[in-house]
Design an enzyme around this catalytic site. Structure first.
Site, PDB file in Angstrom:
ATOM      1  N   LYS A  37       1.117  -1.275  -0.003  1.00 52.27           N
ATOM      2  CA  LYS A  37       0.371   0.060  -0.292  1.00 52.27           C
ATOM      3  C   LYS A  37       0.741   1.307  -0.020  1.00 52.27           C
ATOM      4  O   LYS A  37       2.012   1.390   0.312  1.00 52.27           O
ATOM      5  CB  LYS A  37      -0.902   0.353   1.365  1.00 52.27           C
ATOM      6  CG  LYS A  37      -2.452   0.662   1.193  1.00 52.27           C
ATOM      7  CD  LYS A  37      -3.777  -0.128   0.945  1.00 52.27           C
ATOM      8  CE  LYS A  37      -4.249   0.594   0.289  1.00 52.27           C
ATOM      9  NZ  LYS A  37      -5.445  -0.067  -0.176  1.00 52.27           N
ATOM     10  N   GLY A  91     -24.273   3.517   2.972  1.00 54.64           N
ATOM     11  CA  GLY A  91     -23.877   3.828   2.526  1.00 54.64           C
ATOM     12  C   GLY A  91     -24.146   3.305   0.914  1.00 54.64           C
ATOM     13  O   GLY A  91     -23.856   1.855   0.318  1.00 54.64           O
ATOM     14  N   VAL A  92     -24.562   4.097  -0.072  1.00 58.20           N
ATOM     15  CA  VAL A  92     -24.905   3.543  -1.892  1.00 58.20           C
ATOM     16  C   VAL A  92     -23.775   4.173  -2.946  1.00 58.20           C
ATOM     17  O   VAL A  92     -24.094   5.290  -3.270  1.00 58.20           O
ATOM     18  CB  VAL A  92     -26.036   3.370  -1.969  1.00 58.20           C
ATOM     19  CG1 VAL A  92     -26.721   2.270  -1.345  1.00 58.20           C
ATOM     20  CG2 VAL A  92     -26.477   5.226  -1.224  1.00 58.20           C
ATOM     21  N   GLY A  93     -22.391   4.587  -2.721  1.00 59.41           N
ATOM     22  CA  GLY A  93     -21.993   5.565  -3.243  1.00 59.41           C
ATOM     23  C   GLY A  93     -21.417   3.800  -4.518  1.00 59.41           C
ATOM     24  O   GLY A  93     -22.139   3.524  -4.789  1.00 59.41           O
ATOM     25  N   VAL A 108     -19.436   1.346  -4.993  1.00 60.05           N
ATOM     26  CA  VAL A 108     -19.759  -0.261  -5.240  1.00 60.05           C
ATOM     27  C   VAL A 108     -21.350  -0.217  -4.022  1.00 60.05           C
ATOM     28  O   VAL A 108     -21.708  -0.992  -4.433  1.00 60.05           O
ATOM     29  CB  VAL A 108     -18.773  -0.708  -3.439  1.00 60.05           C
ATOM     30  CG1 VAL A 108     -19.376  -2.072  -3.282  1.00 60.05           C
ATOM     31  CG2 VAL A 108     -17.563  -0.552  -4.014  1.00 60.05           C
TER      32      VAL A 108
HETATM   33  P1  NAD Z   1     -17.350   5.686  -1.970  1.00 56.12           P
HETATM   34  O1  NAD Z   1     -16.945   7.192  -1.171  1.00 56.12           O
HETATM   35  O2  NAD Z   1     -18.086   6.145  -3.417  1.00 56.12           O
HETATM   36  O3  NAD Z   1     -18.725   5.334  -0.959  1.00 56.12           O
HETATM   37  C1  NAD Z   1     -18.978   5.521   0.031  1.00 56.12           C
HETATM   38  C2  NAD Z   1     -20.690   5.953   0.528  1.00 56.12           C
HETATM   39  O4  NAD Z   1     -21.362   6.452   1.738  1.00 56.12           O
HETATM   40  C3  NAD Z   1     -20.425   7.352   0.080  1.00 56.12           C
HETATM   41  O5  NAD Z   1     -22.219   7.459  -0.758  1.00 56.12           O
HETATM   42  C4  NAD Z   1     -21.147   8.268   0.881  1.00 56.12           C
HETATM   43  O6  NAD Z   1     -21.947   9.347   1.216  1.00 56.12           O
HETATM   44  C5  NAD Z   1     -21.638   7.229   1.857  1.00 56.12           C
HETATM   45  N1  NAD Z   1     -21.353   7.001   3.300  1.00 56.12           N
HETATM   46  C6  NAD Z   1     -20.047   7.950   4.188  1.00 56.12           C
HETATM   47  N2  NAD Z   1     -19.548   7.829   5.141  1.00 56.12           N
HETATM   48  C7  NAD Z   1     -21.381   7.562   5.579  1.00 56.12           C
HETATM   49  C8  NAD Z   1     -22.133   7.177   6.780  1.00 56.12           C
HETATM   50  N3  NAD Z   1     -21.691   7.386   8.185  1.00 56.12           N
HETATM   51  N4  NAD Z   1     -23.562   6.843   6.983  1.00 56.12           N
HETATM   52  C9  NAD Z   1     -24.228   6.653   5.711  1.00 56.12           C
HETATM   53  N5  NAD Z   1     -23.304   6.418   4.931  1.00 56.12           N
HETATM   54  C10 NAD Z   1     -21.897   6.949   4.553  1.00 56.12           C
HETATM   55  O7  NAD Z   1     -17.061   4.459  -2.347  1.00 56.12           O
HETATM   56  P2  NAD Z   1     -16.561   3.195  -2.060  1.00 56.12           P
HETATM   57  O8  NAD Z   1     -15.435   3.029  -3.715  1.00 56.12           O
HETATM   58  O9  NAD Z   1     -18.175   2.629  -2.680  1.00 56.12           O
HETATM   59  O10 NAD Z   1     -16.279   2.701  -1.182  1.00 56.12           O
HETATM   60  C11 NAD Z   1     -16.903   1.925  -0.014  1.00 56.12           C
HETATM   61  C12 NAD Z   1     -15.942   1.286   0.632  1.00 56.12           C
HETATM   62  O11 NAD Z   1     -16.168  -0.059   0.506  1.00 56.12           O
HETATM   63  C13 NAD Z   1     -15.282   1.625   1.309  1.00 56.12           C
HETATM   64  O12 NAD Z   1     -15.167   1.204   2.945  1.00 56.12           O
HETATM   65  C14 NAD Z   1     -13.868   1.247   0.412  1.00 56.12           C
HETATM   66  O13 NAD Z   1     -12.545   0.560   0.921  1.00 56.12           O
HETATM   67  C15 NAD Z   1     -14.698  -0.349   0.500  1.00 56.12           C
HETATM   68  N6  NAD Z   1     -13.148  -0.733  -0.546  1.00 56.12           N
HETATM   69  C16 NAD Z   1     -14.315  -0.314  -1.496  1.00 56.12           C
HETATM   70  C17 NAD Z   1     -13.530  -1.304  -3.309  1.00 56.12           C
HETATM   71  C18 NAD Z   1     -14.207  -0.626  -4.492  1.00 56.12           C
HETATM   72  O14 NAD Z   1     -14.149  -1.467  -5.271  1.00 56.12           O
HETATM   73  N7  NAD Z   1     -14.104   0.691  -4.748  1.00 56.12           N
HETATM   74  C19 NAD Z   1     -13.026  -2.325  -2.367  1.00 56.12           C
HETATM   75  C20 NAD Z   1     -12.782  -2.804  -2.009  1.00 56.12           C
HETATM   76  C21 NAD Z   1     -13.028  -2.133  -0.503  1.00 56.12           C
END
Ligand code: NAD
Length: 352
Positions: free
Chosen positions: A79, A176-178, A180
């Protein structure tokens, strides 16, 4: 630029990178390359102190070793963290300098996207080093692949708890509906699951609700929403002694990293409440699997990536089996499985 080794027991190589001209201060950690070159994203975060950045890079690099080991990718764990605010302090010079630092490790560490670093930044890094993955010219955005792995993992959980892998009619609460969580919501909707979602970004929650008919609740109420499956897809540390007693689900399965605030205590608390936990680094490996498929001998192969992602269900079944057989929480069983894969790797490829 100065690249200074930092001696850390249990880690193959850790370096502190500083380049005042580029306003760069960063750490790169290579935890373990028993199974292959280390792969893990580059994070940019406004750490308050160097010590904090070092602690984070070490924790994250070790997590990548375990994630890739369980996913049976021929990859090790590494990392990089850059100290700085990704919204205000990004410069071309900074990422070029980071590229040179990665190049100096000679392919022992391959980088990818992480929090605060996007594909555009990696394109700059790529000008100084070829050890970059996840570009549009390669396997692209990993999030939909992470979501697919999450779906297959959930099916294995449903089978374990309800005796059928079908998610049809199950009620799933998504925190969390970002990138992923949003993709996962769409996949679950297509499977016939009923959704309840929460996101601090109201627009994202509303967009998902429009597309999937999900009910929206607050980011606190979601922990108490009656459901079959609770799915953390926002931040780390959301499963803790404050939230676990409030959960009203049979399964916890989501893709956020480091979901348990305290791996030992909270892993045991979930088991004691009779909740099946899908360990995060097992179920959320879809992204790293996809990116890792860029390193296949013939180059990136989408079909092979999908095949490997779908096997996340098998890896989880193996975790559940170890947990049952050894009478330990699934969080501990996943670590045991990772250690076993590493031990097998060491036997196959004894180190000099
Ligand atoms: P992202 O930033 O697109 O989505 C995160 C979402 O969570 C956002 O919509 C944000 O507004 C919401 N959020 C933040 N704090 C919150 C809270 N307290 N309550 C409710 N919602 C909240 O990120 P992502 O890429 O979707 O990643 C999400 C998680 O998955 C992270 O922990 C990341 O480390 C993990 N992850 C992602 C990937 C990937 O391929 N993107 C791979 C492995 C793990």
């Amino acid at each position: 630029m100065e690249i200074r080794p930092v001696a850390v027991p249990g880690y193959e190589r850790v370096v502190r990178v500083s380049d005042p001209d580029a306003r760069l201060l960063a750490f790169i950690a290579v935890h373990d390359t028993t199974l292959g070159p280390s792969l893990g994203g580059m994070r940019m975060w406004p750490y308050r102190a160097e010590e904090e950045a070092l602690t984070d890079v070490l924790r994250l690099a070790r997590g990548m070793t375990y994630k890739s080991a369980v996913a049976e990718m021929a990859l090790g764990g590494g990392k990089a963290v850059v100290i700085g605010d990704g919204r205000r302090q990004k410069t071309e010079a900074l990422f070029l300098s980071m590229g040179r630092a990665i190049e100096s490790l000679g392919g022992r560490y391959l980088t990818a996207e992480d929090v605060g670093v996007n594909e555009r930044d990696l394109e700059i890094v790529r000008r100084e080093t070829r050890w970059v993955t996840g570009l549009a010219s390669g396997s692209g955005n990993p999030s939909p692949f992470t979501a697919r792995g999450g779906l297959f993992g959930m099916r294995a959980c449903a089978e374990e708890v309800f005796g059928s892998p079908s998610l049809r009619g199950l009620r799933v609460a998504i925190h969390g509906v970002g990138a992923v969580g949003g993709a996962l919501a769409q996949l679950l909707h297509a499977e016939g699951a009923r959704l309840v979602v929460a996101d601090i970004d109201a627009e994202k929650a509303q967009a998902i609700a429009r597309e999937t008919g999900a009910e929206i609740v607050s980011d606190e109420a979601i922990f108490e929403a009656p459901c079959d499956l609770f799915s953390p897809n926002a931040l780390g540390g959301v499963l803790n002694d404050r939230t676990i007693p409030r959960l009203r689900c049979r399964i916890v399965a989501g893709c956020a990293n480091n979901q348990l605030l305290d791996e030992t205590r909270d892993g045991a608390a979930l088991r004691d409440r009779g909740i099946l936990y899908a360990p995060d680094f097992v179920i959320n490996a879809g992204g790293i699997i996809n990116v890792g498929c860029e390193l296949l001998p013939g180059g990136y192969d989408g079909q092979e990536s999908t095949r490997r992602i779908d096997r996340i269900a098998d890896h989880l079944r193996e975790v559940f089996r170890i947990g049952r057989a050894e009478g330990i929480p699934n969080a501990a069983a996943a670590l045991r499985l990772a250690e076993r894969r590493l031990a097998e790797g060491r036997k196959r490829r004894p180190k000099a």
